[in-house]
Enzyme design. Structure first.
Site, PDB file in Angstrom:
ATOM      1  N   CYS A  96       0.838  -1.200   0.000  1.00 21.79           N
ATOM      2  CA  CYS A  96       0.000   0.000   0.000  1.00 21.79           C
ATOM      3  C   CYS A  96       0.877   1.256   0.000  1.00 21.79           C
ATOM      4  O   CYS A  96       1.485   1.580  -0.994  1.00 21.79           O
ATOM      5  CB  CYS A  96      -0.977  -0.036   1.179  1.00 21.79           C
ATOM      6  SG  CYS A  96      -2.340   1.146   1.014  1.00 21.79           S
ATOM      7  N   HIS A 229      -3.576  -5.419   1.112  1.00 18.29           N
ATOM      8  CA  HIS A 229      -2.881  -5.690   2.363  1.00 18.29           C
ATOM      9  C   HIS A 229      -2.883  -7.175   2.706  1.00 18.29           C
ATOM     10  O   HIS A 229      -3.812  -7.659   3.360  1.00 18.29           O
ATOM     11  CB  HIS A 229      -3.552  -4.931   3.508  1.00 18.29           C
ATOM     12  CG  HIS A 229      -3.293  -3.464   3.529  1.00 18.29           C
ATOM     13  ND1 HIS A 229      -2.262  -2.896   4.267  1.00 18.29           N
ATOM     14  CD2 HIS A 229      -3.934  -2.437   2.925  1.00 18.29           C
ATOM     15  CE1 HIS A 229      -2.282  -1.577   4.105  1.00 18.29           C
ATOM     16  NE2 HIS A 229      -3.280  -1.271   3.296  1.00 18.29           N
ATOM     17  N   GLU A 231      -1.085  -8.609   4.938  1.00 21.12           N
ATOM     18  CA  GLU A 231      -0.904  -8.770   6.391  1.00 21.12           C
ATOM     19  C   GLU A 231      -2.219  -8.678   7.151  1.00 21.12           C
ATOM     20  O   GLU A 231      -2.281  -8.975   8.350  1.00 21.12           O
ATOM     21  CB  GLU A 231       0.100  -7.734   6.919  1.00 21.12           C
ATOM     22  CG  GLU A 231      -0.433  -6.340   7.178  1.00 21.12           C
ATOM     23  CD  GLU A 231      -0.651  -5.487   5.926  1.00 21.12           C
ATOM     24  OE1 GLU A 231      -0.978  -4.299   6.076  1.00 21.12           O
ATOM     25  OE2 GLU A 231      -0.482  -6.011   4.804  1.00 21.12           O
TER      26      GLU A 231
END
Length: 265
Positions: A96, A229, A231
């Site tokens: 990002c 994302h 994660e």
């Protein structure tokens, strides 16, 4: 072999560094979050690590433009150290805001003698977009994406529209196997035709990116920048439909971090 060491870079405004470090640790890496001031004062820290990850968030409050200040710091003050890091067969990941930063560092091989061949611009909607998207994956030689064909991940950004200089540039990036992530439509299939205009409608393509591009890699396959994302999808229960779809165990985003750690084993 000991666990590969991961440097997760943060700056004022970064807010995903802890989650990202946790993701690498879950995969078996040894992660450390490092503030940009510490790295600028001691560039030798890079040599002590095998993976560099620039985490998501709002570095320097996204003043001027998303990722520009941090990107300029890295390009102007750490260019040699970063190039040495990449040339040592190591990995670089930008998520990002980290992707926005990478676009300004030269590590993604996106510049030529005329300047940047592509950039990340404001979303077509003119606002911050936070939603889950589906992605078609064409990993080619990209280390992080091996074994992945399709993946759901969340996005959260205001400047994520990948814009390419011209059709010839787009075709060249595709021919080199560098357009590794593209937004899918509702049927789960991207249009195979490459166009400067998006083929997948909003909100499946949340920002209006050219050719529905959500992430690219460098010419080596060891540097990846992506807007979604990974994660934030380490566990199945993080998916909004995990109960209705009977999902359990690891989330699909964990695979990117597993691949990075496995590369050194």
């Amino acid at each position: 072999m000991s666990s590969p060491r991961v440097l997760v870079l943060r700056a004022p405004g970064t807010n995903c560094d802890k989650e990202t470090a946790f993701a690498f640790e879950q995969a078996g890496g040894a992660a450390r979050t490092v503030h940009i001031r510490e790295l600028l004062g001691n560039p030798a820290l890079l040599a002590e690590h095998q993976v560099l990850c620039i985490a998501g968030g709002f570095s320097y409050g996204d003043d001027i433009a998303s990722g520009r200040i941090l990107g300029n710091q890295l390009r102007e003050q750490l260019a040699n150290a970063l190039q040495e890091f990449r040339q040592a067969d190591k990995l670089v990941l930008g998520i990002c805001n980290g992707f926005q930063v990478l676009m300004k560092t030269g590590l993604l091989d996106i510049d030529d003698d005329q300047g940047p061949q592509a950039t990340l611009a404001w979303n077509d909607s003119g606002r911050y977009e936070a939603r889950w998207v589906n992605l078609n994956v064409e990993p080619g030689g990209c280390v992080f994406l091996q074994g992945i064909e399709n993946i759901d991940l969340p996005v959260a950004h205001a400047e994520g529209k990948f814009v390419v200089r011209d059709q010839a540039t787009l075709d060249a990036l595709a021919a080199a196997g560098r357009l590794v992530l593209r937004y899918n439509d509702a049927s789960g299939a991207t249009d195979s035709a490459l166009s400067l205009e998006p083929q997948v409608p909003y909100p499946a393509n949340p920002n209006g990116a050219s050719a529905d591009i959500a992430g690219i890699c460098d010419t080596t396959g060891r540097v990846l920048g992506l807007m979604p994302h990974p994660e934030r999808f380490l566990f199945a229960r993080q998916h909004p439909q995990w109960t209705s779809n009977g999902m359990s165990g690891a989330g699909a985003g964990a695979k990117l971090f597993d691949n990075a750690v496995a590369y050194f084993r």
